[in-house]
Scaffold this motif. Sequence first.
Motif, PDB file in Angstrom:
ATOM      1  N   TYR A  41       0.734  -1.159  -0.030  1.00 26.77           N
ATOM      2  CA  TYR A  41       0.054   0.068  -0.120  1.00 26.77           C
ATOM      3  C   TYR A  41       0.637   1.351   0.087  1.00 26.77           C
ATOM      4  O   TYR A  41       0.440   2.143  -0.690  1.00 26.77           O
ATOM      5  N   LEU A  60       0.353   4.469  -2.349  1.00 29.56           N
ATOM      6  CA  LEU A  60       0.166   5.843  -2.136  1.00 29.56           C
ATOM      7  C   LEU A  60       1.262   6.834  -2.205  1.00 29.56           C
ATOM      8  O   LEU A  60       0.902   7.973  -2.712  1.00 29.56           O
ATOM      9  N   SER A  71       0.899   7.661  -5.974  1.00 30.82           N
ATOM     10  CA  SER A  71      -0.359   8.566  -6.023  1.00 30.82           C
ATOM     11  C   SER A  71       0.013   9.939  -6.087  1.00 30.82           C
ATOM     12  O   SER A  71      -0.502  10.679  -6.563  1.00 30.82           O
ATOM     13  N   GLN A  72       0.626  10.010  -4.666  1.00 26.58           N
ATOM     14  CA  GLN A  72       1.034  11.521  -4.439  1.00 26.58           C
ATOM     15  C   GLN A  72       2.151  12.183  -5.386  1.00 26.58           C
ATOM     16  O   GLN A  72       1.785  13.094  -5.682  1.00 26.58           O
ATOM     17  N   CYS A 103      -4.421  14.435   0.846  1.00 28.02           N
ATOM     18  CA  CYS A 103      -4.238  13.106   0.123  1.00 28.02           C
ATOM     19  C   CYS A 103      -2.664  12.311   0.936  1.00 28.02           C
ATOM     20  O   CYS A 103      -2.743  11.130   0.524  1.00 28.02           O
ATOM     21  N   THR A 147      -6.654   3.419  -4.613  1.00 25.96           N
ATOM     22  CA  THR A 147      -5.898   4.287  -4.055  1.00 25.96           C
ATOM     23  C   THR A 147      -5.431   5.635  -4.823  1.00 25.96           C
ATOM     24  O   THR A 147      -5.821   6.746  -4.617  1.00 25.96           O
ATOM     25  N   CYS A 166      -6.742   9.410  -4.516  1.00 23.26           N
ATOM     26  CA  CYS A 166      -5.811  10.517  -4.435  1.00 23.26           C
ATOM     27  C   CYS A 166      -6.029  11.814  -5.512  1.00 23.26           C
ATOM     28  O   CYS A 166      -6.430  12.863  -5.258  1.00 23.26           O
TER      29      CYS A 166
END
Length: 469
Positions: A147, A151, A154-155, A311, A423, A427
């Motif tokens: 995960y 994340l 995605s950021q 986010c 995810t 975001c």
Amino acid sequence: MESDNLKWLTVVILFLTWIFFKFENYFKSVILAMKLQGPATVPFFGNALYLTEGDVIQRFANIISTQFHGSISRIWLFFIPFVVVYKPEHLKIIMSSSKVSEKNFVYKVLEIFFCNGLITLKGHEWKNHRKIIQPFFQTNLIENDYYHSFLKYSQDIISELGGQKCVKIQNITNKYVKKILHRIILGVDLDSVEETPFKKIENTAIEKLWKPWKTFQNSNPNLKQSIQSNFYERKSQLTKNNCLLDKLIEKVETSEFTEDEAINEAITFLIAGYETIAITLIACLYYLAKNQNIQEKVYQEIQDATSNGTCNNITVEHINKMHYLGQCVKETLRIMPPIPLLTRVLNSDITLDNYTIPSGTNILMSPLVTHRVQETFPDPLKYDPDRFSKENIDKLPPYSYIPFSIGSRNCIAHKYAYLELKTIIACILKEYHIELKEAYNDLSFGYRVAMTIKGGVWFNINPRKNIVK
Ligand code: HEM
């Protein structure tokens, strides 16, 4: 002279008997295929050329236009007949057990893309590999180990979108899906996607089938070499970082896998995990941009789940609360399953709608067609995530929704795929409101190993913080 003739006659009879018994099942499938309806064929090619023409949806609709050809039909790939089925109750009979069906010769062709890993292996070898690898895709590992990468990247997508007003979304999403995959499978952080030999696989599986001279050409010769050097590099490192390759190396050290088997599995995962996720992500964002009311509902859910945080601090618990977003991903996979065709060979005779289909027959199934059956999914072209609401999902007949295939050969990474997709989308939508730049009629699809989207999908993006309520 007479005795010579007799000898020859005996040889011919024996030869024909041998041919008959050797190819008995083939002849039986041919006889059955000749009784079934199906699209018009071209001499020698059969229906193979259909697979190379026009929009992919249209192509498959042509081949499997079930309303014209009945619940069981046939297509011909050169001289090989395939019985085409799409009804959930038929899929249930075929896919429920490896005693009934297994992967067929088509997967031999796919070995050129995937090497010999989980996708293409059969029988005892497959069972053994699946048993070893399955624990790497358990929920707790996905949520604890993988995960963070979903994340983090995605950021990075959010940062890259910053300051832009209009984007060709696949230029950004494809890059980060690749980066996530390299991180999780190989433990490598790519600065640039150009660093990897994992390039577009140019020759399609379909093309290889109808251009047999291309069949055994290696599609990506640098890939194996590159993964081999990754393997030896990581093997010599003392500290491991829990990527899939490290887990596979441990299995080599305990003699559960050979080095070659571990390398082949890493390649399989690298290829299986790219196009499938990349296309679903673009398609889901496309449907959410096209259906603004649905996008608003998803946004509200994201805000409620994350208590208006940013986010940067979305947790796996927040994502697990986003049920409606999950329904949107499911509905995207219904309308546009990235793997639109599945094929098997029968291991035993079966009966479907009064037809006996002999052992040895090749079967073609299409999640794309099954997902568009009017009785199961009324108004099938409408994007409607409520089909997968808590109340409705239980009403779906078994085997009617199969984007990840079904039965023992289903996708080992389906939970991973849902979490990654949710995810990234959560975001993006938390930070941006997205709109289609132009009014597309619908997406146009091509077909490589998985489906692909033709042309660019352009979005106008607007930071949520700029939107005055
Ligand atoms: C939306 C995303 C995905 C979809 C729709 C999808 C779909 C499928 C389907 C339909 C199959 C069965 C193929 C067949 O029988 O011919 C499959 C198998 C498989 N998929 Fe996925 N997949 C997705 C994502 C992934 C990802 C992210 C990975 C790896 C990281 C992956 C790895 C595999 C593997 C290894 C198999 C073979 C499993 C076995 O036979 O034991 N897939 N997938």
